[in-house]
Design an enzyme around this catalytic site. Structure first.
Site, PDB file in Angstrom:
ATOM      1  CE  LYS A 236       5.321   2.711 -13.483  1.00  0.00           C
ATOM      2  NZ  LYS A 236       5.378   1.818 -12.307  1.00  0.00           N
TER       3      LYS A 236
ATOM      4  CD  GLN B 177      -2.484   2.543 -11.889  1.00  0.00           C
ATOM      5  OE1 GLN B 177      -2.899   2.187 -10.799  1.00  0.00           O
ATOM      6  NE2 GLN B 177      -1.707   3.593 -12.048  1.00  0.00           N
TER       7      GLN B 177
ATOM      8  CE  LYS C 147      -4.880   6.292 -10.841  1.00  0.00           C
ATOM      9  NZ  LYS C 147      -4.509   6.022  -9.442  1.00  0.00           N
TER      10      LYS C 147
ATOM     11  CE  LYS D  61      -2.717  -0.444  -7.159  1.00  0.00           C
ATOM     12  NZ  LYS D  61      -2.431   0.990  -7.164  1.00  0.00           N
TER      13      LYS D  61
ATOM     14  N   GLY E  33       4.802   1.166  -5.811  1.00  0.00           N
ATOM     15  CA  GLY E  33       4.221   1.048  -4.472  1.00  0.00           C
ATOM     16  C   GLY E  33       2.743   1.400  -4.454  1.00  0.00           C
ATOM     17  CG  ASP E  34      -1.709   1.206  -3.750  1.00  0.00           C
ATOM     18  OD1 ASP E  34      -2.020   2.180  -4.441  1.00  0.00           O
ATOM     19  OD2 ASP E  34      -2.518   0.657  -2.972  1.00  0.00           O
TER      20      ASP E  34
ATOM     21  CB  THR F 107       0.666  10.461  -5.246  1.00  0.00           C
ATOM     22  OG1 THR F 107       1.408   9.451  -5.925  1.00  0.00           O
ATOM     23  CG2 THR F 107      -0.811  10.209  -5.424  1.00  0.00           C
TER      24      THR F 107
ATOM     25  CG  ASN G  40       3.808   8.296  -0.807  1.00  0.00           C
ATOM     26  OD1 ASN G  40       3.190   8.549  -1.831  1.00  0.00           O
ATOM     27  ND2 ASN G  40       5.072   8.637  -0.647  1.00  0.00           N
TER      28      ASN G  40
ATOM     29  CB  SER H 264       5.911   5.637 -11.742  1.00  0.00           C
ATOM     30  OG  SER H 264       5.875   5.442 -10.352  1.00  0.00           O
TER      31      SER H 264
HETATM   32  P1  NDP Z   1       0.107   4.325   2.665  1.00  0.00           P
HETATM   33  O1  NDP Z   1       0.116   2.904   3.054  1.00  0.00           O
HETATM   34  O2  NDP Z   1       1.368   5.089   2.608  1.00  0.00           O
HETATM   35  O3  NDP Z   1      -0.913   5.137   3.594  1.00  0.00           O
HETATM   36  C1  NDP Z   1      -2.258   4.797   3.726  1.00  0.00           C
HETATM   37  C2  NDP Z   1      -2.814   5.653   4.853  1.00  0.00           C
HETATM   38  O4  NDP Z   1      -4.225   5.498   4.916  1.00  0.00           O
HETATM   39  C3  NDP Z   1      -2.277   5.250   6.217  1.00  0.00           C
HETATM   40  O5  NDP Z   1      -2.178   6.389   7.025  1.00  0.00           O
HETATM   41  C4  NDP Z   1      -3.360   4.305   6.739  1.00  0.00           C
HETATM   42  O6  NDP Z   1      -3.399   4.196   8.143  1.00  0.00           O
HETATM   43  C5  NDP Z   1      -4.584   5.025   6.223  1.00  0.00           C
HETATM   44  N1  NDP Z   1      -5.725   4.115   6.111  1.00  0.00           N
HETATM   45  C6  NDP Z   1      -5.780   2.917   5.496  1.00  0.00           C
HETATM   46  N2  NDP Z   1      -7.012   2.384   5.628  1.00  0.00           N
HETATM   47  C7  NDP Z   1      -7.727   3.283   6.343  1.00  0.00           C
HETATM   48  C8  NDP Z   1      -9.052   3.320   6.807  1.00  0.00           C
HETATM   49  N3  NDP Z   1      -9.901   2.314   6.550  1.00  0.00           N
HETATM   50  N4  NDP Z   1      -9.460   4.409   7.502  1.00  0.00           N
HETATM   51  C9  NDP Z   1      -8.615   5.426   7.755  1.00  0.00           C
HETATM   52  N5  NDP Z   1      -7.343   5.451   7.352  1.00  0.00           N
HETATM   53  C10 NDP Z   1      -6.910   4.390   6.646  1.00  0.00           C
HETATM   54  O7  NDP Z   1      -0.631   4.361   1.228  1.00  0.00           O
HETATM   55  P2  NDP Z   1      -0.584   5.505   0.136  1.00  0.00           P
HETATM   56  O8  NDP Z   1      -0.549   6.837   0.788  1.00  0.00           O
HETATM   57  O9  NDP Z   1       0.438   5.142  -0.854  1.00  0.00           O
HETATM   58  O10 NDP Z   1      -1.997   5.282  -0.583  1.00  0.00           O
HETATM   59  C11 NDP Z   1      -3.198   5.906  -0.129  1.00  0.00           C
HETATM   60  C12 NDP Z   1      -4.242   5.872  -1.241  1.00  0.00           C
HETATM   61  O11 NDP Z   1      -3.732   6.557  -2.398  1.00  0.00           O
HETATM   62  C13 NDP Z   1      -4.624   4.479  -1.739  1.00  0.00           C
HETATM   63  O12 NDP Z   1      -5.975   4.512  -2.164  1.00  0.00           O
HETATM   64  C14 NDP Z   1      -3.735   4.291  -2.957  1.00  0.00           C
HETATM   65  O13 NDP Z   1      -4.262   3.354  -3.864  1.00  0.00           O
HETATM   66  C15 NDP Z   1      -3.770   5.705  -3.537  1.00  0.00           C
HETATM   67  N6  NDP Z   1      -2.685   6.053  -4.436  1.00  0.00           N
HETATM   68  C16 NDP Z   1      -1.381   5.972  -4.042  1.00  0.00           C
HETATM   69  C17 NDP Z   1      -0.367   6.348  -4.894  1.00  0.00           C
HETATM   70  C18 NDP Z   1       1.054   6.393  -4.476  1.00  0.00           C
HETATM   71  O14 NDP Z   1       1.876   6.895  -5.252  1.00  0.00           O
HETATM   72  N7  NDP Z   1       1.417   5.912  -3.308  1.00  0.00           N
HETATM   73  C19 NDP Z   1      -0.672   6.772  -6.279  1.00  0.00           C
HETATM   74  C20 NDP Z   1      -2.076   6.907  -6.556  1.00  0.00           C
HETATM   75  C21 NDP Z   1      -3.025   6.518  -5.668  1.00  0.00           C
HETATM   76  P3  NDP Z   1      -2.517   3.102   8.916  1.00  0.00           P
HETATM   77  O15 NDP Z   1      -1.168   3.730   9.075  1.00  0.00           O
HETATM   78  O16 NDP Z   1      -3.257   2.911  10.181  1.00  0.00           O
HETATM   79  O17 NDP Z   1      -2.499   1.876   8.057  1.00  0.00           O
END
Ligand code: NDP
Length: 443
Positions: free
Chosen positions: A89, A110, A113, A125, A164-165, A208, A239, A375
């Site tokens: 997962k 993962q 976690k 992943k 998603g991620d 999250t 997200n 999830s």
């Molecule tokens: P999203 O794609 O929804 O959002 C990512 C955000 O981070 C966007 O605002 C993006 O900006 C920004 N971003 C990406 N790269 C950079 C950077 N180098 N500098 C500054 N801002 C940046 O992803 P998620 O919110 O889903 O995921 C965010 C993190 O959380 C990741 O590490 C992911 O692995 C982790 N995560 C997510 C989970 C989930 O349920 N979604 C669960 C557990 C962990 P822009 O819009 O410009 O791309």
């Protein structure tokens, strides 16, 4: 040389060019020295050597046609890392930076976690170097369908359940799921993060971010502090970040700064989340638009979000986004807690600095586990053909996060490093997987 160091040296030699994977493995194995010393059966059974080697790694071609009729080819990945405690997962990431090493670091994290959630899910992943940014809906659909044309043969409700991620939200999950169903004729729970009308769980979108703040609440409470009145930096505006910021408000704190990959905003009166949602979720635009909603707020191009004075920092964007210099600035400005919403957002030297300066610190594998936990709740609801209410799911999520915090804190105490949640998370996550692997023999 210690057993863990020997395994780490082997890992670096056998997996060149994968610095993120090395970094994640060093962090986990570095915390396991004491456990390994006390349990000789771990070395005798080659457990760490097996743990660091994915059970299966799939790399595939993803061809699709863009709106100009040009054929594009991306690379797809799915790393099925460890199934000792349940089906694989873990999310799918669509981002140009994606490569095998990044997927392996995420898959490795993962494992622990998922174990910490207390639910029966293994670690995996996947993703692609495809960039959804700037693509039309039709192009995203064409890519997702082609991606699933290969992935479908490797996944299944009791085999591997992606989610998603970064770059994979409700739109992408919908296209992926539609193609899976078309190819297999099977309406099974093979993806999570689905839309509510076709098997999604209420509160998964929020999970999250909300889970992170439930965890932070426990952490600061234990230190005699409170989220009430706290000024909070939440990096990212995707997200995780949006729903972390929403929960901060609900618990009496104020998110004052957010960012995307182009720049960052500082709104001293509190970030207007409706505006951020409109810009990022509806318009899929840049955060620089924010000042047209809030003229008194500041927008700065580039990096620099950690220079805003705050009480609590929640890195929720991406890996290695908070460096040593940022950690120093946070400490200097009076920040007392850093809790990771993203995976591995804090560099190792920054973590060392934070901990050495008495800052409360929690690693993503513990504090962001609410997403995958919910999830797994979506999988349960699908299997039972039931839908729980938002409040029911949220309450379970809250209970899971409190439990994770307590387990990490307890494991740290048991191994003589009370207060070190990084070690506690690694040890607590490892022990369950380790016991399952020992019970199942050399496989
Ligand atoms: P999203 O794609 O929804 O959002 C990512 C955000 O981070 C966007 O605002 C993006 O900006 C920004 N971003 C990406 N790269 C950079 C950077 N180098 N500098 C500054 N801002 C940046 O992803 P998620 O919110 O889903 O995921 C965010 C993190 O959380 C990741 O590490 C992911 O692995 C982790 N995560 C997510 C989970 C989930 O349920 N979604 C669960 C557990 C962990 P822009 O819009 O410009 O791309």
């Amino acid at each position: 040389m210690s057993y863990t160091q020997k395994v780490l040296d082997q890992l670096v030699a056998r997996n060149p060019g994968e610095p993120e994977f090395h970094q994640a493995a060093k962090e986990v194995l570095g915390s396991l020295e004491l456990v390994v010393e006390q349990r000789p059966e771990i070395e005798k059974n080659g457990l760490l050597e097996r743990l660091i080697e994915p059970e299966r790694q799939i790399i595939f071609r993803v061809p699709w046609v863009d709106d100009n009729g040009i054929v594009r080819v991306n690379r797809g990945f799915r790393v099925q890392f460890n199934s000792a405690i349940g089906p694989y997962k873990g999310g799918l990431r669509f981002h140009p930076s994606v490569n095998l090493g990044i997927i392996k670091f995420l898959g490795f994290e993962q494992i622990f976690k998922n174990s910490l959630t207390g639910l029966p899910i293994g670690g995996g992943k996947g993703g692609s170097d495809f960039d959804p940014k700037g693509k039309s809906d039709r192009e995203v659909m064409a890519f997702c369908q082609s991606f699933m044309n290969e992935l479908y043969r490797h996944i299944g409700a009791d085999v591997d359940v992606p989610a998603g991620d970064i770059g994979v939200g409700a739109r992408e999950i919908g296209f992926l799921y539609g193609q899976y169903k078309k190819l297999t004729g099977n309406y099974e729970s093979v993806l999570t993060g689905k839309g509510i009308p076709y098997g999604g769980s209420l509160a998964r979108t929020q999970a999250t971010g909300y889970g992170l703040v439930y965890f932070v609440n426990e952490m600061v409470k234990d230190a005699g502090k409170s989220l009430k009145g706290a000024r909070v930096i939440v990096s990212g505006s995707g997200n995780v970040a949006i729903y972390a910021a929403e929960k901060v408000y609900q618990m009496g704190g104020t998110p004052i700064a957010m960012c995307d990959s182009t720049g960052w905003i500082y709104d001293k009166d509190g970030v207007d989340l409706d505006a951020v949602k409109q810009i990022k979720e509806v318009q899929r635009a840049r955060l620089r638009e924010y000042t047209s909603y809030r003229p008194n707020a500041e927008y700065h191009e580039g990096v620099g979000i950690w220079t805003v004075p705050c009480d609590i920092a929640l890195p929720c964007a991406t890996q290695n986004e908070l460096h040593l210099e940022d950690a120093k600035t946070l400490v200097k400005n009076g920040c007392y807690a850093v809790a990771e919403g993203a995976n591995m957002p804090t560099t190792p030297d920054a973590i060392d600095y934070l901990m050495a300066n008495g800052i409360l610190y929690s690693p993503g594998k513990a504090s962001n586990a609410g997403g995958v936990a919910t999830s797994a709740l979506e999988m349960s609801q699908n299997a039972m053909r039931l839908s729980w209410t938002f409040d029911e799911v949220d309450e379970k999520l809250h209970g899971i996060m409190v439990n994770i915090y307590e387990n990490c804190a307890r494991a740290a105490s048991n191994y003589g490093c009370a207060g070190n949640l990084m070690a506690g998370a690694n040890i607590a996550g490892f022990e369950k997987v380790c016991n399952a692997m020992l019970a199942q023999g050399i496989v």
